[in-house]
Design a protein around this motif. Structure first.
Motif, PDB file in Angstrom:
ATOM      1  N   ARG A  76       0.758  -1.033  -0.101  1.00  0.00           N
ATOM      2  CA  ARG A  76      -0.104  -0.066  -0.021  1.00  0.00           C
ATOM      3  C   ARG A  76       0.914   1.300   0.205  1.00  0.00           C
ATOM      4  NH1 ARG A  76      -3.044  -1.279   4.081  1.00  0.00           N
ATOM      5  NH2 ARG A  76      -4.748  -2.226   2.672  1.00  0.00           N
ATOM      6  N   LEU A  77       0.253   2.189  -0.788  1.00  0.00           N
ATOM      7  CA  LEU A  77       1.192   3.454  -1.049  1.00  0.00           C
ATOM      8  C   LEU A  77       0.505   4.749  -1.144  1.00  0.00           C
ATOM      9  CD1 LEU A  77       3.990   4.763  -2.034  1.00  0.00           C
ATOM     10  CD2 LEU A  77       3.737   4.032  -4.174  1.00  0.00           C
ATOM     11  N   ILE A  78       0.554   5.644  -0.258  1.00  0.00           N
ATOM     12  CA  ILE A  78      -0.068   6.967  -0.137  1.00  0.00           C
ATOM     13  C   ILE A  78       0.555   7.829  -1.031  1.00  0.00           C
ATOM     14  CG2 ILE A  78      -1.770   8.701   1.133  1.00  0.00           C
ATOM     15  CD1 ILE A  78      -2.630   5.822   1.457  1.00  0.00           C
ATOM     16  N   TYR A  79       0.143   8.462  -2.034  1.00  0.00           N
ATOM     17  CA  TYR A  79       0.922   9.512  -2.620  1.00  0.00           C
ATOM     18  C   TYR A  79       0.343  10.593  -2.345  1.00  0.00           C
ATOM     19  CZ  TYR A  79       4.297  11.247  -6.185  1.00  0.00           C
ATOM     20  OH  TYR A  79       5.061  11.876  -7.138  1.00  0.00           O
ATOM     21  N   ILE A  80       1.015  11.800  -2.000  1.00  0.00           N
ATOM     22  CA  ILE A  80       0.746  12.916  -1.566  1.00  0.00           C
ATOM     23  C   ILE A  80       1.467  13.969  -2.464  1.00  0.00           C
ATOM     24  CG2 ILE A  80       0.300  14.827   0.115  1.00  0.00           C
ATOM     25  CD1 ILE A  80       0.369  12.750   2.397  1.00  0.00           C
ATOM     26  N   SER A  81       0.760  14.751  -3.264  1.00  0.00           N
ATOM     27  CA  SER A  81       1.416  15.339  -4.304  1.00  0.00           C
ATOM     28  C   SER A  81       0.826  16.934  -4.403  1.00  0.00           C
ATOM     29  CB  SER A  81       1.177  14.817  -6.014  1.00  0.00           C
ATOM     30  OG  SER A  81       1.485  15.520  -6.644  1.00  0.00           O
ATOM     31  N   CYS A  82       1.744  17.800  -4.639  1.00  0.00           N
ATOM     32  CA  CYS A  82       1.266  19.304  -4.804  1.00  0.00           C
ATOM     33  C   CYS A  82       1.202  19.467  -6.127  1.00  0.00           C
ATOM     34  CB  CYS A  82       2.322  20.262  -4.019  1.00  0.00           C
ATOM     35  SG  CYS A  82       4.007  19.948  -4.366  1.00  0.00           S
ATOM     36  N   ASN A  83       1.708  18.694  -6.865  1.00  0.00           N
ATOM     37  CA  ASN A  83       1.720  18.762  -8.654  1.00  0.00           C
ATOM     38  C   ASN A  83       1.191  17.516  -9.210  1.00  0.00           C
ATOM     39  OD1 ASN A  83       2.563  19.165 -11.019  1.00  0.00           O
ATOM     40  ND2 ASN A  83       4.271  19.302 -10.946  1.00  0.00           N
ATOM     41  N   THR A 122      -5.589  30.266  -5.334  1.00  0.00           N
ATOM     42  CA  THR A 122      -4.347  29.935  -6.227  1.00  0.00           C
ATOM     43  C   THR A 122      -4.868  28.756  -6.873  1.00  0.00           C
ATOM     44  OG1 THR A 122      -3.058  28.383  -5.225  1.00  0.00           O
ATOM     45  CG2 THR A 122      -2.817  30.642  -4.368  1.00  0.00           C
ATOM     46  N   PRO A 123      -4.415  28.386  -8.323  1.00  0.00           N
ATOM     47  CA  PRO A 123      -4.796  27.393  -8.869  1.00  0.00           C
ATOM     48  C   PRO A 123      -4.437  25.914  -8.202  1.00  0.00           C
ATOM     49  CG  PRO A 123      -3.400  28.692 -10.242  1.00  0.00           C
ATOM     50  CD  PRO A 123      -3.351  29.143  -8.879  1.00  0.00           C
ATOM     51  N   HIS A 124      -3.541  26.021  -7.136  1.00  0.00           N
ATOM     52  CA  HIS A 124      -3.013  24.830  -6.820  1.00  0.00           C
ATOM     53  C   HIS A 124      -3.863  24.178  -5.721  1.00  0.00           C
ATOM     54  CE1 HIS A 124       0.860  25.731  -8.635  1.00  0.00           C
ATOM     55  NE2 HIS A 124       0.282  26.724  -8.670  1.00  0.00           N
ATOM     56  N   CYS A 125      -3.547  22.836  -5.587  1.00  0.00           N
ATOM     57  CA  CYS A 125      -4.090  21.957  -4.562  1.00  0.00           C
ATOM     58  C   CYS A 125      -3.298  20.799  -4.231  1.00  0.00           C
ATOM     59  CB  CYS A 125      -5.771  21.878  -4.539  1.00  0.00           C
ATOM     60  SG  CYS A 125      -6.030  20.625  -5.600  1.00  0.00           S
ATOM     61  N   GLU A 126      -3.306  20.232  -3.092  1.00  0.00           N
ATOM     62  CA  GLU A 126      -2.808  18.902  -2.937  1.00  0.00           C
ATOM     63  C   GLU A 126      -3.697  17.665  -3.365  1.00  0.00           C
ATOM     64  OE1 GLU A 126       0.231  18.122  -1.066  1.00  0.00           O
ATOM     65  OE2 GLU A 126       0.609  20.228  -1.223  1.00  0.00           O
ATOM     66  N   THR A 127      -3.297  16.525  -3.843  1.00  0.00           N
ATOM     67  CA  THR A 127      -3.923  15.422  -4.259  1.00  0.00           C
ATOM     68  C   THR A 127      -3.474  14.520  -3.364  1.00  0.00           C
ATOM     69  OG1 THR A 127      -3.821  16.386  -6.519  1.00  0.00           O
ATOM     70  CG2 THR A 127      -4.463  14.031  -6.410  1.00  0.00           C
ATOM     71  N   VAL A 128      -4.520  13.316  -2.996  1.00  0.00           N
ATOM     72  CA  VAL A 128      -3.968  12.085  -2.282  1.00  0.00           C
ATOM     73  C   VAL A 128      -4.374  11.061  -3.109  1.00  0.00           C
ATOM     74  CG1 VAL A 128      -4.111  10.842  -0.074  1.00  0.00           C
ATOM     75  CG2 VAL A 128      -4.204  13.378  -0.094  1.00  0.00           C
ATOM     76  N   MET A 129      -3.533  10.301  -3.303  1.00  0.00           N
ATOM     77  CA  MET A 129      -3.878   8.816  -4.073  1.00  0.00           C
ATOM     78  C   MET A 129      -3.659   7.619  -3.521  1.00  0.00           C
ATOM     79  SD  MET A 129      -3.110   7.852  -8.015  1.00  0.00           S
ATOM     80  CE  MET A 129      -4.377   8.887  -8.912  1.00  0.00           C
ATOM     81  N   LEU A 130      -4.543   6.672  -3.198  1.00  0.00           N
ATOM     82  CA  LEU A 130      -4.173   5.671  -2.835  1.00  0.00           C
ATOM     83  C   LEU A 130      -3.772   4.547  -3.758  1.00  0.00           C
ATOM     84  CD1 LEU A 130      -4.169   3.474  -0.369  1.00  0.00           C
ATOM     85  CD2 LEU A 130      -6.507   3.237  -0.723  1.00  0.00           C
ATOM     86  N   LEU A 131      -2.694   3.709  -3.721  1.00  0.00           N
ATOM     87  CA  LEU A 131      -2.129   2.908  -4.554  1.00  0.00           C
ATOM     88  C   LEU A 131      -2.062   1.479  -3.947  1.00  0.00           C
ATOM     89  CD1 LEU A 131       0.477   4.744  -6.416  1.00  0.00           C
ATOM     90  CD2 LEU A 131      -1.576   4.481  -7.311  1.00  0.00           C
ATOM     91  N   GLU A 132      -2.686   0.414  -4.500  1.00  0.00           N
ATOM     92  CA  GLU A 132      -2.500  -0.889  -3.679  1.00  0.00           C
ATOM     93  C   GLU A 132      -2.269  -1.843  -4.611  1.00  0.00           C
ATOM     94  OE1 GLU A 132      -5.932  -0.695  -0.086  1.00  0.00           O
ATOM     95  OE2 GLU A 132      -6.354  -1.637  -1.853  1.00  0.00           O
ATOM     96  N   ARG A 133      -1.727  -2.982  -4.143  1.00  0.00           N
ATOM     97  CA  ARG A 133      -1.504  -4.321  -5.107  1.00  0.00           C
ATOM     98  C   ARG A 133      -1.844  -5.516  -4.255  1.00  0.00           C
ATOM     99  NH1 ARG A 133       4.978  -3.707  -6.304  1.00  0.00           N
ATOM    100  NH2 ARG A 133       5.494  -3.381  -4.269  1.00  0.00           N
TER     101      ARG A 133
END
Ligand SMILES: C[S@@+](CC[C@H](N)C(=O)[O-])C[C@H]1O[C@@H](n2cnc3c(N)ncnc32)[C@H](O)[C@@H]1O
Length: 784
Positions: free
Chosen positions: A699-706, A773-784
């Motif tokens: 399990r991987l949680i990817y937090i991204s500002c881009n 601003t046009p920016h925001c954070e994204t959180v994505m859950l990746l699993e396998r």
């Protein structure tokens, strides 16, 4: 070009491919051997209509994905199915067409010098003066040109001139002439002519700056190089500063106000902003599906998540909406103010109005910028007032000279809220003034800094209530851009020895402030990253924890951990946290933060993730308890911590396990989760490879500002591994990547990914940390 790689439809080849799982109805476009002509799922009707899939299906759109014609509909079901029209244009309702139209406007603005002229508030050299009518501004010159290039070019064209100036990195140059005849020749020989790589040159008049028009005396004693005023800062230039405080150059140029430059969405209501960001994120996330589909190796069936993406409009997974910021106005706990001349020629502390590349150097006060806090505004005003009488010059971005460069205000919230309005109380403030000491005498600098310290001290007490002032740091930075490296020397540091004491040079007191997240106290040093919107960050971290499915038998890797915020706020929900961070001060803060909060199950490793992660994962994961070992485990279900110290390991070296007790503790872990929160560029390829090939990491949680870099990294993490044949075919194919997009590059890299189970995108959500601003954070859950 960004946004147009995904389909590559104009030059792609459609082929019918029977998927490897024997599903003959699965037809898809395939990449050709040349690698650039790539394809997507397509159902080919017979015979095919000449305008097949060149317009979006309005039924499909209007009904949220239901069209009674299904796959045989001649209209495109979503952007990913859309094809170009015979005249090479796109359906005007499509995102592609809108993007192209936007780019055309931007290109035009660039060619026109921003549509409103160049805002140069600084002179190139001492004594330089331009005479109205005998000076011209050349727009659209190659950015890499210097003054010498420009002079040679003018000579080649037979254009006589008095002086010519051009700074590398800008598209504008300035030329002055001896007489009107020379001007006339220049206009005839240059205007509208081609220069460099097919750029069309434009000559503009130099307009007097407003403060010269009004015959005011300018304290900097300089005349402008040109008439057009443009000025934007390097951070704005690149689209964003380190914290995502961004100005889009086009809006800045059009808006001509600090508000428009740094908060281009401020004209929209907050609900509209959220809707806008969510839609924009959805469009970007669809690139993940398209590119993973293209990169899927031959003979391997498309992963189920790609096949199912049609049901959710081409998204790789459910996008669960957008979480708004609890605080929408004045939310930034860190504001970086540039120092420069305003359009009126006044020494100003504020924001650059546009893009330096295009010649914008004007700085305007942070008036009406809804993301800036009141405290930051007040300190900017104190500094600006001080600068009016300072004998030291402000920074000149054209010739990289001057002393005063930037003011950063960082704020820390106390653990308690204001009882009257439940607002957090800002109890600490750190002021970081960036200067360039080259060419200035040490003693004079010292005197000037003492004056400044005095000005801030007085300024802070003149307000009612008093402004917090915990530490003043003078950072010496000699680089061209204001973005100083983390280890830029701190020339002077003024701190308080105790509560209520005066600021002074106390060598034994470290410069730091404190903030609070999720009931924990965080110590923050001057160069350490800390999310700029504390209350929204709190939401972000707790959501990441919820998605990570943590438990006492979880080993959590916090990759790019900064001051340890994520790992420490989740530490009570896991067995152990291993944080990785390259900024040594931030690692030291993380270590302190664990101590301050009495947390003992976290370790922080100092090093670049790409250098240390492979060895660290090997070191920790080989000791994991596998399901088969469960019966032999002595684990009784409750975690008992050994009381080990949190360990910092420097420069990427890693030590063997500290103690036998830690080893035993590790053996009790049953699952591993990684949270990654990289900078805007995303994860290093080595880190991606390690995450992908460590099969114990489920399990991987990817937090991204881009979101663009999130998509690129997820392509590599989620695309099935290629077979050996495909890998070897790919070896000699590494050419021409200079102008490619991050997604295409990721597709290419995915082809050499070692054999490993790909992750599956499960869900994503946006969290708005940057209202207006046009920016925001994204959180994505990746699993396998
Ligand atoms: C977006 S911040 C996140 C920090 C932290 N997770 C937080 O929320 O406060 C990214 C962090 O990654 C660090 N960083 C950048 N490149 C890195 C690398 N190659 N290896 C390790 N850390 C890196 C930066 O210093 C910064 O602290």
């Amino acid at each position: 070009m960004e946004g147009f790689d995904s389909a590559g439809e104009t030059d792609s080849i459609v082929s019918l491919v029977v998927s490897g799982d024997g599903n003959s109805s699965e037809k898809r476009k395939r990449e050709t051997e040349t690698d650039t002509e790539t394809l997507m799922d397509v159902v080919v009707p017979a015979p095919r209509h000449p305008l097949w899939k060149t317009s979006l299906c309005s039924y499909f759109r209007g009904s949220g994905g239901l069209c009674s014609h299904g796959d045989s509909c001649r209209f495109a079901h979503g952007e990913e199915e859309l094809r170009p029209r015979p005249d090479n244009t796109w359906d005007p309702a499509s995102e592609r067409a809108k993007k192209m139209a936007k780019m055309e406007v931007e290109e035009k603005e660039e060619t026109d010098g921003g549509g409103g002229g160049i805002m140069m508030t600084e002179k190139f050299e001492e004594g330089e003066s331009l005479v109205a009518g005998l000076s011209k501004c050349l727009v659209n010159l190659p950015m890499k040109w210097t003054s010498d290039h420009l002079r040679n070019f003018l000579k080649e064209k037979g254009v006589l001139f008095k002086s010519a100036k051009k700074k590398k990195g800008m598209v504008v140059g300035f030329v002055s002439f001896e007489n009107v005849e020379q001007v006339a020749t220049a206009v005839e020989e240059l205007d509208g002519k081609s220069v460099g790589n097919n750029r069309t040159l434009k000559l503009s008049d130099v307009l007097p700056r407003s403060f010269e028009r009004n015959n005011k005396v300018v304290s900097e004693g300089s005349l402008p190089c040109s008439d057009l005023v443009t000025k934007a800062e390097d951070s704005i230039n690149d689209g964003a500063d380190s914290d995502g405080n961004v100005a889009s150059s086009s809006s800045a140029l059009m808006g001509r106000s600090a508000r428009a430059a740094v908060t281009p969405l401020a004209h929209m209501s907050y609900p509209d902003q959220l809707e806008h960001k969510k839609n924009s994120l959805a469009q970007t996330l669809k690139k993940l599906t398209r590119n993973a589909r293209k990169a899927c190796p031959r003979g391997i069936s498309l992963p189920e998540w790609i096949q199912k993406s049609r049901e959710i409009g081409g998204l790789p997974c459910e996008l669960e909406g957008i979480i708004g910021s609890p605080s929408v106005y004045g939310y930034r706990n860190k504001c970086e103010f540039s120092v420069g001349l305003s359009l009126e020629g006044k020494r100003t502390v504020g924001f650059l109005l546009g893009n330096f590349r295009e010649g914008v150097t004007a700085v305007e006060e942070p008036v009406d910028c809804p993301n800036v806090s009141q405290i930051a505004c007040k300190y900017a005003a104190v500094f600006q007032k001080f600068l009016q009488d300072s004998s030291f010059p402000v920074w000149n971005r054209l010739n990289n000279t001057g002393f005063w460069r930037q003011l950063t205000v960082r704020e820390g919230r106390s653990a308690h809220c204001n009882v009257e309005n439940s607002e957090p109380i800002i109890s600490e403030a750190m002021l970081i003034v960036q200067v360039c000491s080259i060419g200035f005498e040490d003693q004079k600098i010292k005197d000037e800094i003492n004056f400044l310290e005095n000005a801030f001290s007085i300024g802070s007490t003149e307000e009612a209530p008093h402004l917090p002032l915990t530490v003043l740091v003078i950072q010496d930075h000699t680089g061209i851009s204001n973005a100083a490296p983390a280890d830029a020397p701190l020339k002077y540091v003024f701190t308080r020895r105790g509560e209520g004491s005066e600021l002074g040079i106390n060598d034994d007191v470290e410069p730091r402030i404190h903030d609070h997240i999720s009931g924990l106290k965080f110590s923050i040093s001057p160069s350490a990253f800390f999310q700029v919107n504390t209350s929204a960050a709190e939401k972000l971290y707790s959501l990441a924890g919820d998605w990570a499915d943590l438990g006492p038998k979880t080993l959590l890797f916090d990759i790019c951990c900064g001051t340890g915020t994520i790992g420490l706020t989740l530490a009570h929900r896991v067995g152990m946290v291993v944080g990785i961070e390259m900024n040594a001060s931030a690692v030291s803060d993380a270590q302190k933060n664990a101590e301050i909060n009495g947390i003992k199950n976290c370790k922080f490793v100092c090093g670049k993730a790409e250098d240390v992660i492979g060895a660290l994962m090997k070191q920790y994961l080989c000791l994991l308890l596998k399901p088969d070992d469960a019966s032999s485990s002595t684990h009784n279900g409750s975690m008992e911590h050994s009381g080990d110290e949190n360990v910092i390991q420097q420069n990427g070296s890693h030590q063997s396990m500290e103690s036998r007790s830690e080893l035993l503790l590790l053996q009790q872990f049953e699952n591993v989760v990684a949270v990654v929160d990289p900078p805007r560029v995303g994860l290093h390829p080595t880190v991606i490879k390690v995450l992908r090939t460590q099969s114990d990491l489920k399990r991987l949680i990817y937090i991204s500002c881009n979101p663009e870099s999130l998509v690129a990294n997820a392509i590599e993490l989620c695309t099935p591994s290629p077979g050996e044949t495909e890998k070897s075919n790919n070896k000699n194919n590494n050419r021409g990547w200079k102008n490619t997009t991050s997604a295409s590059l990721a597709r290419h890299r995915a082809k050499s990914m070692p054999d490993s189970e790909p992750f599956i995108p499960v869900k994503a959500v946006a969290v708005d940390l940057f209202p207006h601003t046009p920016h925001c954070e994204t959180v994505m859950l990746l699993e396998r």
